[in-house]
Scaffold this active site. Structure first.
Site, short mmCIF file in Angstrom:
data_model
loop_
_atom_site.label_atom_id
_atom_site.label_comp_id
_atom_site.label_asym_id
_atom_site.label_seq_id
_atom_site.Cartn_x
_atom_site.Cartn_y
_atom_site.Cartn_z
N HIS A 177 0.39 -12.70 -17.91
CA HIS A 177 -0.80 -13.21 -17.20
C HIS A 177 -1.61 -12.02 -16.70
CE1 HIS A 177 -3.47 -15.52 -14.86
NE2 HIS A 177 -2.64 -16.34 -14.26
N ALA A 179 -4.93 -12.38 -16.12
CA ALA A 179 -6.22 -13.02 -15.83
C ALA A 179 -6.33 -13.45 -14.36
CB ALA A 179 -6.38 -14.24 -16.74
N TYR A 182 -5.08 -11.88 -10.62
CA TYR A 182 -3.71 -11.59 -10.19
C TYR A 182 -3.37 -10.12 -10.51
CZ TYR A 182 -3.79 -16.49 -9.25
OH TYR A 182 -4.15 -17.71 -8.73
N ARG A 316 -6.72 -28.89 -17.72
CA ARG A 316 -6.83 -30.09 -16.87
C ARG A 316 -6.67 -31.38 -17.64
NH1 ARG A 316 -12.03 -27.64 -13.88
NH2 ARG A 316 -12.02 -26.50 -15.84
#
Ligand SMILES: Cc1cc2nc3c(=O)[nH]c(=O)nc-3n(C[C@H](O)[C@H](O)[C@H](O)COP(=O)(O)O)c2cc1C
Length: 375
Positions: A177, A179, A182, A316
């Site tokens: 990750h 992106a 973070y 989503r």
């Protein structure tokens, strides 16, 4: 015409049943004390195994990288055993599943960390705006402590160890990750990386942590099992990138020769990351749009049809539509999730969204039977 999302994908190192990926989504249902996934997590992902690729919610590679209550880890034997049950169930359903490795850096709080530890980050730059969610509700951020050079190197090793655990747990690969503001992006961005050691000080220095993590993880599990997720110019979590084109072109150019499984690019903001980076990336590219509304089937199709991405990821829409690829194929209406049940809790709002009923065959002998019934 068949949707381009529904055609199989065979790339240099990825072979997928369709071009629809389930994007990583934190659901906050792990046992908070142990970081072991919820017993229903295997059901949740197996229900969604018709996606060409599932990328799990972010899993912490070190407990100091845990962002909030109920976020699972990939460090202990118990966590590995929990994830093994998930991967076995997904594989039995014919799916492919990568574990996302997520260290949040400054995006956490002592209340989320063991012993009330201070969050670690590249530099002591505090989030000023939005409060942070903790087990005790929303609170102001604290100023993170800058990692020493040795701590940054140890964190690189934590990512590699978690990747090794991912293979022990039966995952097909891991996604780093990088992106959404973070830890990895905190090293990449000018406003959050004010370091003067080899992990900062220049563009090459800002890229160093991301490159070291990806290289260490690839050395551990093989480059063909490693993806990287980036979100160039995404202002989320108070990231301000002055030169996204310069930063991400250099990052992609350095990574392309490694032969990774894929690059997962979130496009959000003014910089058109997909069209700028696609020509520089020779491997599989997964696209994602992170706008105010869930990304539509049409938007994903257009990106794939235009060659901006090989595979497109949706987040989503997968919450309330476990059979999303089938709904894209049939045009069945999409269900909306119950917002209050997205994070935390148990099976409600997690594994109780049904698949769409199969389309009814048209009765040609008795056309009146096709009329809607109103009673
Ligand atoms: C509930 C929720 C949790 C998320 N958790 C993560 C995560 O753990 N890791 C990550 O990289 N992105 C995470 N995201 C971002 C999504 O992967 C995705 O980029 C974003 O929702 C846009 O895609 P969509 O329009 O299809 O929803 C999350 C999004 C949502 C809605």
């Amino acid at each position: 015409m068949t949707s381009p999302l529904l055609t199989p994908y065979e790339g240099p190192r990825m072979k997928l049943r369709n071009r629809i990926a389930m994007a990583p989504m934190t659901r906050g249902r792990a046992d908070d004390a142990t970081g072991v996934p919820h017993p229903l997590t295997r059901t949740y992902y197996a229900q969604r195994a018709s996606a060409g690729l599932i990328v799990t919610e972010g899993l912490w590679p070190h407990v100091l990288g845990k962002g909030g209550p109920g976020v699972p880890g990939l460090v202990t034997d118990a966590q590995v055993a929990g994830w093994r049950e998930v991967t076995e169930t997904v594989h039995a359903a014919g799916g492919t599943i990568f574990a996302q490795l997520w260290h949040v850096g400054r995006m956490t709080h002592p209340l989320n960390l063991p012993g009330g530890a201070t969050p670690l980050a590249p530099s002591p730059v505090r989030i000023e705006g939005e409060p942070i969610y903790t087990g005790e509700g929303d609170v102001e951020h604290v100023t993170p402590r800058a990692m020493t050079t040795a701590e940054a190197e140890a964190t690189v090793a934590d990512f590699a160890a978690a990747a090794r655990n991912a293979l022990r747990a039966g995952f097909d690969g891991v996604e780093v990750h990088g992106a959404n503001g973070y830890l990895v992006q905190q090293f990449l961005a000018e406003n959050t990386n004010r370091r003067t050691d080899r992990f900062g000080g220049s563009r090459a220095g800002r890229l160093r942590f991301a490159l070291d993590v990806v290289e260490a993880v690839a050395a551990e599990v093989g480059a063909g099992r490693v993806g990287l997720r980036i979100s160039p110019h995404n202002p989320e979590n108070e990231i301000a990138e002055e030169d996204p084109q310069g930063t991400y072109r250099a990052l992609v150019d350095a990574l392309d020769p490694l032969g990774l499984a894929y690059l997962h690019v979130i496009e959000r903001g003014a910089y058109e990351a997909l069209s700028d980076l696609r020509p520089r990336w020779s491997g599989t590219l997964i696209g994602n749009f992170n706008g105010p509304d869930p990304t539509s089937q049409e938007a994903g199709e257009a990106a794939v049809a235009a060659g901006l991405a090989d595979v497109f990821s949706f987040a989503r829409h997968f919450i309330a539509n476990p059979d999303l690829p089938a709904r894209f194929a049939t045009g069945a209406p999409l269900a909306a999730p119950v917002r209050s049940l997205i994070y935390g809790g148990g099976g409600e709002g997690y594994v109780d969204y049904p698949a769409a009923p199969p389309p009814q065959p048209i009765n040609t002998e008795h056309p009146a039977a096709n009329a809607p019934a109103y009673d």
